[in-house]
Write a protein that holds these residues in place. Sequence first.
Motif, PDB file in Angstrom:
ATOM      1  N   PHE A  29       0.850  -1.176   0.000  1.00  0.00           N
ATOM      2  CA  PHE A  29       0.000   0.000   0.000  1.00  0.00           C
ATOM      3  C   PHE A  29       0.895   1.238   0.000  1.00  0.00           C
ATOM      4  N   PRO A  30       1.158   1.868  -1.163  1.00  0.00           N
ATOM      5  CA  PRO A  30       2.098   2.992  -1.205  1.00  0.00           C
ATOM      6  C   PRO A  30       1.490   4.286  -0.685  1.00  0.00           C
ATOM      7  N   ASP A  31       2.292   5.077   0.042  1.00  0.00           N
ATOM      8  CA  ASP A  31       1.802   6.341   0.592  1.00  0.00           C
ATOM      9  C   ASP A  31       2.966   7.200   1.046  1.00  0.00           C
ATOM     10  N   PRO A  32       3.209   8.393   0.454  1.00  0.00           N
ATOM     11  CA  PRO A  32       2.644   8.882  -0.797  1.00  0.00           C
ATOM     12  C   PRO A  32       3.665   8.727  -1.908  1.00  0.00           C
ATOM     13  N   MET A  33       3.546   7.746  -2.701  1.00  0.00           N
ATOM     14  CA  MET A  33       4.487   7.515  -3.787  1.00  0.00           C
ATOM     15  C   MET A  33       3.747   6.903  -4.956  1.00  0.00           C
ATOM     16  N   SER A  34       4.382   6.858  -6.062  1.00  0.00           N
ATOM     17  CA  SER A  34       3.817   6.204  -7.236  1.00  0.00           C
ATOM     18  C   SER A  34       4.566   4.919  -7.504  1.00  0.00           C
ATOM     19  N   GLN A  35       3.853   3.942  -8.037  1.00  0.00           N
ATOM     20  CA  GLN A  35       4.488   2.734  -8.523  1.00  0.00           C
ATOM     21  C   GLN A  35       4.103   2.586  -9.985  1.00  0.00           C
ATOM     22  N   LEU A  63      -4.681 -10.544  -5.629  1.00  0.00           N
ATOM     23  CA  LEU A  63      -5.247 -11.194  -4.445  1.00  0.00           C
ATOM     24  C   LEU A  63      -6.719 -10.856  -4.268  1.00  0.00           C
ATOM     25  N   VAL A  64      -7.112  -9.645  -4.669  1.00  0.00           N
ATOM     26  CA  VAL A  64      -8.520  -9.253  -4.592  1.00  0.00           C
ATOM     27  C   VAL A  64      -9.361 -10.141  -5.499  1.00  0.00           C
ATOM     28  N   LEU A  65      -8.775 -10.549  -6.619  1.00  0.00           N
ATOM     29  CA  LEU A  65      -9.484 -11.364  -7.600  1.00  0.00           C
ATOM     30  C   LEU A  65      -9.335 -12.857  -7.334  1.00  0.00           C
ATOM     31  N   GLY A  66      -8.654 -13.201  -6.229  1.00  0.00           N
ATOM     32  CA  GLY A  66      -8.515 -14.604  -5.874  1.00  0.00           C
ATOM     33  C   GLY A  66      -7.346 -15.300  -6.525  1.00  0.00           C
ATOM     34  N   ALA A  67      -6.479 -14.551  -7.203  1.00  0.00           N
ATOM     35  CA  ALA A  67      -5.305 -15.139  -7.849  1.00  0.00           C
ATOM     36  C   ALA A  67      -4.136 -15.126  -6.873  1.00  0.00           C
ATOM     37  N   GLY A  68      -3.111 -15.900  -7.177  1.00  0.00           N
ATOM     38  CA  GLY A  68      -1.942 -15.954  -6.324  1.00  0.00           C
ATOM     39  C   GLY A  68      -0.951 -14.858  -6.645  1.00  0.00           C
ATOM     40  N   ALA A  69      -0.135 -15.090  -7.664  1.00  0.00           N
ATOM     41  CA  ALA A  69       0.892 -14.123  -8.045  1.00  0.00           C
ATOM     42  C   ALA A  69       0.361 -13.187  -9.121  1.00  0.00           C
ATOM     43  N   SER A  70       0.931 -11.981  -9.162  1.00  0.00           N
ATOM     44  CA  SER A  70       0.543 -10.996 -10.160  1.00  0.00           C
ATOM     45  C   SER A  70       1.175 -11.313 -11.506  1.00  0.00           C
ATOM     46  N   SER A  71       0.490 -10.967 -12.587  1.00  0.00           N
ATOM     47  CA  SER A  71       1.020 -11.188 -13.934  1.00  0.00           C
ATOM     48  C   SER A  71       1.805  -9.987 -14.442  1.00  0.00           C
ATOM     49  N   VAL A  72       1.858  -8.922 -13.656  1.00  0.00           N
ATOM     50  CA  VAL A  72       2.627  -7.736 -14.040  1.00  0.00           C
ATOM     51  C   VAL A  72       3.641  -7.430 -12.949  1.00  0.00           C
ATOM     52  N   ARG A  73       4.597  -6.576 -13.280  1.00  0.00           N
ATOM     53  CA  ARG A  73       5.622  -6.208 -12.307  1.00  0.00           C
ATOM     54  C   ARG A  73       5.441  -4.765 -11.876  1.00  0.00           C
ATOM     55  N   ALA A  74       5.576  -4.516 -10.589  1.00  0.00           N
ATOM     56  CA  ALA A  74       5.482  -3.162 -10.055  1.00  0.00           C
ATOM     57  C   ALA A  74       6.884  -2.610  -9.825  1.00  0.00           C
ATOM     58  N   VAL A  75       7.104  -1.396 -10.292  1.00  0.00           N
ATOM     59  CA  VAL A  75       8.391  -0.728 -10.148  1.00  0.00           C
ATOM     60  C   VAL A  75       8.171   0.584  -9.415  1.00  0.00           C
ATOM     61  N   VAL A  76       8.905   0.819  -8.352  1.00  0.00           N
ATOM     62  CA  VAL A  76       8.778   2.066  -7.596  1.00  0.00           C
ATOM     63  C   VAL A  76       9.347   3.209  -8.429  1.00  0.00           C
ATOM     64  N   ALA A  77       8.518   4.229  -8.663  1.00  0.00           N
ATOM     65  CA  ALA A  77       8.922   5.345  -9.511  1.00  0.00           C
ATOM     66  C   ALA A  77       9.213   6.609  -8.724  1.00  0.00           C
ATOM     67  N   ALA A  78       8.887   6.637  -7.439  1.00  0.00           N
ATOM     68  CA  ALA A  78       9.121   7.835  -6.634  1.00  0.00           C
ATOM     69  C   ALA A  78       9.343   7.425  -5.191  1.00  0.00           C
ATOM     70  N   SER A  79      10.107   8.225  -4.476  1.00  0.00           N
ATOM     71  CA  SER A  79      10.413   7.901  -3.084  1.00  0.00           C
ATOM     72  C   SER A  79       9.213   8.190  -2.190  1.00  0.00           C
ATOM     73  N   GLY A  80       9.189   7.567  -1.026  1.00  0.00           N
ATOM     74  CA  GLY A  80       8.099   7.781  -0.085  1.00  0.00           C
ATOM     75  C   GLY A  80       7.964   6.614   0.863  1.00  0.00           C
ATOM     76  N   ALA A  81       6.941   6.642   1.668  1.00  0.00           N
ATOM     77  CA  ALA A  81       6.683   5.567   2.624  1.00  0.00           C
ATOM     78  C   ALA A  81       5.688   4.575   2.047  1.00  0.00           C
ATOM     79  N   ALA A  82       5.648   3.388   2.627  1.00  0.00           N
ATOM     80  CA  ALA A  82       4.704   2.367   2.184  1.00  0.00           C
ATOM     81  C   ALA A  82       4.312   1.493   3.359  1.00  0.00           C
TER      82      ALA A  82
END
Length: 211
Positions: A29-35, A63-82
Motif C-alpha cells: 500500500f504505497p503512501d505517498p508515492m507512485s508505482q 489477491l482481490v481477484l482470488g489469484a496468487g501471483a501478479s502477472s505484471v511487475r510493479a516498479v517504484v517510480a518515486a520515493s516515499g513511505a509504504a
Amino acid sequence: RGIEMAKTSAPDVARAVLDGLESGTEDIFPDPMSQQVYAAWKADHKAVEVGLVGYEGMAGIALVLGAGASSVRAVVAASGAALRMEATRFRNAFLQCLSLQQELHRYTYSMLAQARQTIACNRFHLSDARLARWLLMTSDRAQSEQLFLTQSFLADMLGLRRVTVTETAGGRWRRKLISYGRGWIRILDRPGLEAASCRCYTRIEGTAGNR
C-alpha cells in the motif's frame, strides 16, 4: 482498524516489495508515492506501462481477484513511505470485512479501466500527448508537482526512444509548461499541461474519482 500493519522504510521497501509481489506473498500500500506497473521485466525493452498506483490504492490486486501471483511487475517510480501486509493476513481481513471488499472491488474496476485506456493511449496517441498524460497522472498519485525521475525512465514507461522524450520535454519547457534538470521534472503550468494531454487523462481520472 485492528489490523497490524508495520511501517517500512524506503530501503526496506526497495529490497522487499518486488519479490513479495512477484511471489504473491505481499500486498503493498504505497503512501505517498507512485508505482509504475510494468507488463514485463524491465529488461524487456518492448514493455510499457499499463497503470499507475499511488497513495490512493494498492499494488497486488491479483489477491482481490482470488489469484496468487501478479502477472505484471510493479516498479517504484518515486520515493516515499509504504505499508506492507502479508498475503495471508490480507486475505483474512478481506474475507471478514464487507466495506473493504466493496472498496477494493471499486478500486480493481478503476485499475482495469485505467489499463484499457492506457493501452489504447500507447497505441494511438502522439508521444507529446502521452507524456503530458503520464506526468499529470504521476503527479496526482505522488501528490507533488516535482517528480524525481530520469528521461531514460520516462522512455521506458512510454515505450519511446530517449531522444523522443528529450525533444518532447524540450518543447514543453519552451512553452513553460514544465521545467526539468538531471533526474527531476517539475510541472509549472498544470492547466496548460492538461490542455496538451490527450483525453485519456480526464477519462482515467474520472474513473478513479468515481470509486
